[in-house]
Structure formats: C-alpha cells, structure tokens
Design a protein around this motif. Structure first.
Motif, PDB file in Angstrom:
ATOM      1  N   TYR A 147       0.210  -8.863   3.327  1.00  0.00           N
ATOM      2  CA  TYR A 147      -0.922  -7.717   2.918  1.00  0.00           C
ATOM      3  C   TYR A 147      -0.650  -6.724   3.515  1.00  0.00           C
ATOM      4  O   TYR A 147      -0.501  -6.575   4.771  1.00  0.00           O
TER       5      TYR A 147
ATOM      6  N   SER B 115      -3.595  -3.760  -0.199  1.00  0.00           N
ATOM      7  CA  SER B 115      -3.395  -4.951  -0.951  1.00  0.00           C
ATOM      8  C   SER B 115      -4.421  -5.893  -0.728  1.00  0.00           C
ATOM      9  O   SER B 115      -4.872  -6.509  -1.447  1.00  0.00           O
TER      10      SER B 115
ATOM     11  N   ASP C 260      -7.950  -4.914  -2.136  1.00  0.00           N
ATOM     12  CA  ASP C 260      -7.724  -5.110  -3.613  1.00  0.00           C
ATOM     13  C   ASP C 260      -7.764  -6.947  -3.718  1.00  0.00           C
ATOM     14  O   ASP C 260      -8.856  -7.321  -4.497  1.00  0.00           O
TER      15      ASP C 260
END
Lengths: 493, 95
Positions: free
Chosen positions: A5, A9, A12
């Motif tokens: 990650y 990201s 999200d």
C-alpha cells in the motif's frame, strides 16, 4: 499485501472496507516490532493509543465518515509537541518532557483521522545531516550498498522519518526542514519529501531550531501521498505570527497537470566542479524527462549560490543560540543542580546538550555578541537578501528550478567526516531555497553505482507547491522508481 | 579572526554552558575552522542591500487584548524538574 500500500491506495482500500484500520495499524505495529530494534527509527512508540484510534477510525469508516486520513498509520518526527506523549527533540535535556499541548500540524493530522504510531528519531534539535547526533542513538538507513552490510546513515535531520517510511513501517511521516532536513534524508532513503513555502504550515508546537527557516512538511513513498498529507498539515494558524493566511489548494488534483509549456530553470552554479559524475548524469536525465514531457529548459544563474551555506550557518546558529536559551533547567526539562542559579544553568546545559548542539549555540552566541554582530550576523542577513533576489529574478524567466537534492548518496556511519564544515556541505543544494523561503521537493530518481538512491530537487515560487507536485510527478513517472531497500517490512527475515 | 581559548570560555559563559578546559580546546579548534569558512562572506558587495528579516510573506497582525488561553496552572507546572507547591524553585539568588 499490506506493505504494498501507498498512503493513497490504503486510504482507498479503507474506504472500500477492503482492509480495516485495526488490521492496517496492527500490521505496521508488528513490522515496527520486527525491524525497529535494528533501524532505531522510533524514539517513542505508542501502540496502545494507535490501536484505540484504529478502532474509532473503523467505526467512522463503517458509517462512511472520517476525514481524508482516517485510519492511516503515520509517524511523527519527535520535534512536534504531542499532548500527553513524550517529546524529546532527540535531546537528553527533554528526555522526560511530556507536552501539555499539541502542535498545530499534528492536531491537523489528527483532526483528519491520521493515527500516530509514535515519535520518530532525528538529529538532536534537528541539528545535523546524518541523524548521528541523536541522544537516542543513530538511525540505520534501510538501504544497503550492493554486497555490503555496512550501516549507512539515513540523512538528517528527519532521518527517523525517512527510514521509517522507506522500510514500510509507516505510510507517511512528518518532517521539518530548516536547511534540507526533509529533502536530504528523503533523497538518501529513496522516498519523496516536501518542504513547503515558509509560512504554509504552522510552526506552533514545533520545537524551534532556527525560526526564520523552520518549516514542517510531509515525507512519504511518493508525491501523491505527500500531497494528501500536506493538504491536512497546511493552513493558517493565529498562534504562529509567521503563518500566512492563504487558502490551501487541493494538492492531489495538481499531480496530473503535467509540465507542457512550463519553463524549467537549470541553475549553472549548482553544477559544481566536484559534483560526482553519476549525480550530474542523473540531473541530465531529469532534464531530458521534463523536456520529453513538454517543458522548456532554460539555463539560469543564481550568482550568490556559493554563499548560501555560510549565510545559512550564521543565520541558523544565531537563531538557535537564542531559541535554545529557554532550556535552563527551571521550568521544564532536565535539571542538574548547582550551588548558584548560574551554576545550575551551566551544569544543566553542559549535561543536557550534545556536542553538535553546544558547538552551534557557542557559534551562534559568538556571531550575535557585541562587537561581532555587524561583521557576521548583519552581513549574513544582507547576503540572504541577495540570495532571495537570485530566486525572484530567476522566476521572472522560469516557473521552477531543477537540481540534484544532495551532492552524494547515503554514506556509512563511519564515513562521516570529522570536520564539521565537511558535514555541512551535505546541504549545499538545499540551503538556498530555505534561505529564500521558497518551496522545494525531492523525489527519488535512480540508484547510484553502489545501489543506494539518489534524489532530484524541484524548487518553486512562493506558495506554488502545485507546480512542484505536477512536475515532480512527471519525474516520478519517468523514473518509475520501484526499488525497495534491503530492510523492508514486506521482506520476511 | 582568531578565537583564543579565553574568548571561547567567555562565549561559553555567555551561553551558560559549562565547559572543561579540554572542551574549550576542542571547541576552539572547531569554531575557528567554521568562523574561517564563513568569512568568505566578506567578498560579497553588500552596499545598499537591506538585511532580510523573515521572508516578508506574513504581515503583522493585531488581535484584541483579551485572554484566549488561560487557567492552565497545573499544565504549566506539570514538567517542572523541581517545585514547591505552586512555584518553580531555584537555588537561592538573593542573600
């Protein structure tokens, strides 16, 4: 895999409930447990508070609520005052200091839901370029030279922040930059770092080194992550008289603007005689990348560049000697008693400060003392005006400048020069922007022949961080820097 | 400009940092090197150049003269290395 990650990201994935904040935080805490005994990037860990905060974040996320950073594990440079959590500035003199208040920058990150995993190591009072002046021990750079296990420095002063991000222990970290303390360690550790315009982030609650230069900023795996963090950290604060009342833009939205039609200045004075060939080559590569993306390359001159470092050291040390006068052993911090008040002061400061801090206070006291003030301090302030004019004149012709971030890659702990002036030369490319107050970023652009990262620096106009995010993102995409250091949370031991 | 040991000891006294004689010697050497290096600024023509005081981006602000943060006596005292009741303590200053 959790350690793949980025901050963006992870944000999200948290919102889509693909991962919980509790799992994200626990996985990072476990990585700290596993790796940080060796790296020493944390001075104080706060796992219990982090787990509590993660539960609360999950409650918000489940309801579709929560701020821009809700559930994101961060590290905080131990120069930011954190209410109820020990804040040391990596100095013995503050080793037991527990602030009863919160810095504005960390309060802003908290407001937006970020979760602190603890306080990160640094050079004592942010004075250094190696992180070796910390009273809590040096930090090991997670990168290694090929075929060598030599311990490399992470750069400094935000060395713990850079190492923790590079090793995957946190998704982002706060740094502070007085003369390069975000950009140089970012370059040494292969991550992105942003020194915003002076006045963009509040200095309230950030332990002062040189107040006319100190500026907080984000450090993360890439510029998108930095943009998300900076949007939270920045903003006007009535508690800082140098804070500028200017709206905070959506930095993330600036990333994909590109550089078509923009003018990028290449300052000829940065091409010094002793610039290593591979750094010069990487710089040329960066020029080519921006050109290919549609930028116009313009040669510019910043004629006073060579005076940047001596000007910086006079200004910064003078301010430091004044700022650090507050550590007197009376109201907070370490105390060593003596028979008189003066003896108490002298014993406290002798025991509480490390060697580099003492050297800087002594020099700062000297350049401010009666009979020397005009010759050193006032003269330096005038040269600083000339250095700032260099930038303002360049910006009549160009939108930004491209330079290397540092004159070398990370070096080994035992390769640190013994001459203080040689150590100061690490900051030769970063100091001028600090003196001028303009924003600058560093992005990882490649590896040197020994396998350690090298960064490129973009320097912009006052409050034009957006252009730096746009151009920096072009460099990131062109470099497609996907290397990982040897010591990384995602590599099982 | 030379910085002799006496001068370094005087600076340390001004800065209230206790130094041993050996430390004075070490700092003298370092400081002389650094001061020699910063003296290259003497080459720069600074005629009619104003000193830079801050970056000039923030403007001085006025606010109403009212208490915005107070009643935090215990917080203020919470890190005192030594105290007596509601007071910080220091060695006796007045005979």
């Amino acid at each position: 895999m959790v350690f793949d990650y980025t901050l963006a990201s992870a944000r999200d994935a948290l919102r889509k409930r693909e991962i919980s904040a509790v799992e994200l935080v626990n996985t990072h805490l476990e990585a700290i447990e596993r790796l940080d005994g060796r790296l020493n990037s944390f001075i104080t860990r706060t796992p219990d508070q982090a787990r509590e905060a993660a539960k609360a974040a999950d409650d918000l996320l489940a309801k579709g609520e929560g701020g821009a950073l809700c559930g994101i594990p961060l590290g905080i440079k131990d120069l930011f005052a954190t209410e109820g959590v020990r804040t040391t500035a990596a100095s013995h003199i503050l080793e037991n200091f527990v602030p009863p208040y919160e810095s504005t920058v960390t309060a802003n990150l908290k407001r937006d839901g970020a979760i602190s995993l603890g306080k990160l190591n640094l050079d004592e009072f942010a004075m250094g370029s190696t992180n070796l002046t910390s009273a809590f021990g040096g930090v090991e750079n997670p990168w290694k030279r090929q075929g060598s296990d030599a311990r490399l420095v992470p750069g400094g002063s935000s060395g713990g922040s850079a190492a923790a991000v590079a090793a995957g222990l946190v998704l982002g970290a706060t740094g502070t930059d007085t003369g390069g303390s975000i950009r140089q360690p970012a370059s040494f550790c292969g991550i992105a770092g942003v020194k915003p315009t002076y006045g963009r982030c509040s200095r309230f609650g950030t332990i002062a080194f040189a107040s006319s230069l100190d500026q907080a900023g984000p450090m993360a795996k890439n510029l998108r992550d930095c943009a998300i963090m900076l949007e939270s950290m920045a903003g006007f604060d009535a508690k800082d008289s140098t804070s500028v009342d200017k709206a905070v833009p959506n930095y993330e939205a600036a990333l994909d603007r590109g550089v078509k039609g923009m003018r990028v200045g290449i300052p000829k004075e940065y091409r010094t005689d002793n610039l290593p060939e591979e750094i010069a080559a990487l710089w040329d590569q960066g020029i080519a990348w921006l050109k290919d993306a549609g930028a116009e390359i313009v040669d510019v001159s910043l004629p006073h560049t060579k005076y940047g470092l001596p000007t910086y050291y006079i200004a910064a040390l003078a301010e430091a000697s004044s700022n650090l006068a507050r550590y007197d052993g009376v109201r907070y911090g370490k105390r060593v008693t003596g028979p008189s008040l003066d003896a108490l002061y002298e014993a406290t400061r002798a025991a509480g400060f490390g060697d580099e801090v003492k050297r800087r206070i002594l020099l700062g006291t000297h350049v401010l003392s009666s009979g020397y003030y005009d010759a050193y301090y006032l003269r330096a302030q005038k040269v600083r005006t000339l250095l700032q004019r260099d930038f303002l004149q360049a910006y009549e012709k160009v939108d930004m400048l491209l330079t290397p971030t540092a004159p070398s890659g990370a070096f080994a702990w035992d390769e640190k020069p013994t001459d203080p002036v040689q150590v100061y030369l690490n900051d030769v490319f970063t100091v001028p922007a600090s003196l001028a107050g303009v924003p600058a970023v560093s992005v990882p652009a490649g590896l040197d022949s020994t396998g350690v990262p090298l960064g490129l620096q973009l320097i912009g106009r006052f409050f034009d961080e957006e252009t730096l995010f746009a151009a920096g993102h072009v460099l990131e995409k062109s470099a497609s820097f996907s290397h990982r250091p040897t010591l990384h949370a995602g590599v099982s031991a | 400009m030379s910085l002799d040991a006496k001068k370094v000891a005087r600076i340390a006294r001004l800065a209230r940092i206790g130094l041993s004689d050996d430390e004075v010697q070490t700092y003298q050497k370092d400081m002389e090197g650094i001061i020699g290096w910063v003296e290259q600024l003497n080459e720069v023509d600074i005629t009619d150049v104003p000193p830079m005081v801050g970056t000039g981006l923030a403007t001085a602000r006025l606010r109403d003269d009212i208490v915005t943060d107070g009643e935090r006596r215990d917080d203020v005292l919470s890190n005192a290395p030594e105290r007596e009741g509601l007071f910080f303590t220091v060695p006796k200053v007045v005979e």
